[in-house]
Write a protein that holds these residues in place. Sequence first.
Motif, PDB file in Angstrom:
ATOM      1  N   UNK A  33       0.848  -1.186   0.000  1.00  0.00           N
ATOM      2  CA  UNK A  33       0.000   0.000   0.000  1.00  0.00           C
ATOM      3  C   UNK A  33       0.882   1.234   0.000  1.00  0.00           C
ATOM      4  N   UNK A  34       0.468   2.246  -0.744  1.00  0.00           N
ATOM      5  CA  UNK A  34       1.179   3.516  -0.755  1.00  0.00           C
ATOM      6  C   UNK A  34       0.207   4.610  -0.357  1.00  0.00           C
ATOM      7  N   UNK A  35       0.580   5.388   0.651  1.00  0.00           N
ATOM      8  CA  UNK A  35      -0.224   6.531   1.081  1.00  0.00           C
ATOM      9  C   UNK A  35       0.476   7.811   0.659  1.00  0.00           C
ATOM     10  N   UNK A  36      -0.273   8.689   0.034  1.00  0.00           N
ATOM     11  CA  UNK A  36       0.232  10.008  -0.305  1.00  0.00           C
ATOM     12  C   UNK A  36      -0.437  10.988   0.656  1.00  0.00           C
ATOM     13  N   UNK A  37       0.354  11.640   1.488  1.00  0.00           N
ATOM     14  CA  UNK A  37      -0.189  12.522   2.520  1.00  0.00           C
ATOM     15  C   UNK A  37       0.013  13.975   2.109  1.00  0.00           C
ATOM     16  N   UNK A  38      -1.081  14.736   2.129  1.00  0.00           N
ATOM     17  CA  UNK A  38      -1.041  16.156   1.802  1.00  0.00           C
ATOM     18  C   UNK A  38      -1.599  16.951   2.975  1.00  0.00           C
ATOM     19  N   UNK A  39      -1.123  18.170   3.109  1.00  0.00           N
ATOM     20  CA  UNK A  39      -1.586  19.036   4.189  1.00  0.00           C
ATOM     21  C   UNK A  39      -2.477  20.123   3.607  1.00  0.00           C
ATOM     22  N   UNK A  40      -3.696  20.217   4.123  1.00  0.00           N
ATOM     23  CA  UNK A  40      -4.655  21.206   3.638  1.00  0.00           C
ATOM     24  C   UNK A  40      -4.068  22.607   3.759  1.00  0.00           C
ATOM     25  N   UNK A  41      -4.309  23.415   2.778  1.00  0.00           N
ATOM     26  CA  UNK A  41      -3.895  24.820   2.704  1.00  0.00           C
ATOM     27  C   UNK A  41      -2.391  25.013   2.561  1.00  0.00           C
ATOM     28  N   UNK A  42      -1.594  23.937   2.490  1.00  0.00           N
ATOM     29  CA  UNK A  42      -0.150  24.066   2.327  1.00  0.00           C
ATOM     30  C   UNK A  42       0.371  23.306   1.111  1.00  0.00           C
ATOM     31  N   UNK A  43      -0.147  22.099   0.870  1.00  0.00           N
ATOM     32  CA  UNK A  43       0.323  21.292  -0.249  1.00  0.00           C
ATOM     33  C   UNK A  43      -0.257  21.828  -1.555  1.00  0.00           C
ATOM     34  N   UNK A  44       0.551  21.822  -2.587  1.00  0.00           N
ATOM     35  CA  UNK A  44       0.115  22.263  -3.902  1.00  0.00           C
ATOM     36  C   UNK A  44      -0.879  21.258  -4.477  1.00  0.00           C
ATOM     37  N   UNK A  45      -2.035  21.723  -4.905  1.00  0.00           N
ATOM     38  CA  UNK A  45      -3.083  20.831  -5.415  1.00  0.00           C
ATOM     39  C   UNK A  45      -2.638  20.064  -6.659  1.00  0.00           C
ATOM     40  N   UNK A  46      -1.686  20.588  -7.388  1.00  0.00           N
ATOM     41  CA  UNK A  46      -1.202  19.890  -8.590  1.00  0.00           C
ATOM     42  C   UNK A  46      -0.494  18.586  -8.237  1.00  0.00           C
ATOM     43  N   UNK A  47      -0.047  18.447  -6.992  1.00  0.00           N
ATOM     44  CA  UNK A  47       0.619  17.219  -6.577  1.00  0.00           C
ATOM     45  C   UNK A  47      -0.332  16.028  -6.601  1.00  0.00           C
TER      46      UNK A  47
END
Length: 88
Positions: A33-47
């Motif tokens: 399993x691979x989890x991609x973790x993004x932080x709201x209001x900080x991570x670029x949505x294009x990621x």
Amino acid sequence: MEQAQTEIDYFIVDTAPTLLVTDTLLISQYADLTLSVSRARFSDKRLIEFSKNLNSSKKLYNMANVLNEIGLGKFRNYNYGHGYGLKE
């Protein structure tokens, strides 16, 4: 890793973002399993699009995205059919 699997149920490997280094792609063949973790209001949505491309091209398997630090302020007054509303 094969030897350790006889004694350990789960391995969690925290790697650098896939855009910066290739470590994640190099060890992905061993991942269930691979989890991609993004932080709201900080991570670029294009990621998210980059992440989707890695999944569709089978470079990362069984992929899921996690959006953290979203907060409940916007959802406080919603009822999701469970008989209760969310509260902060």
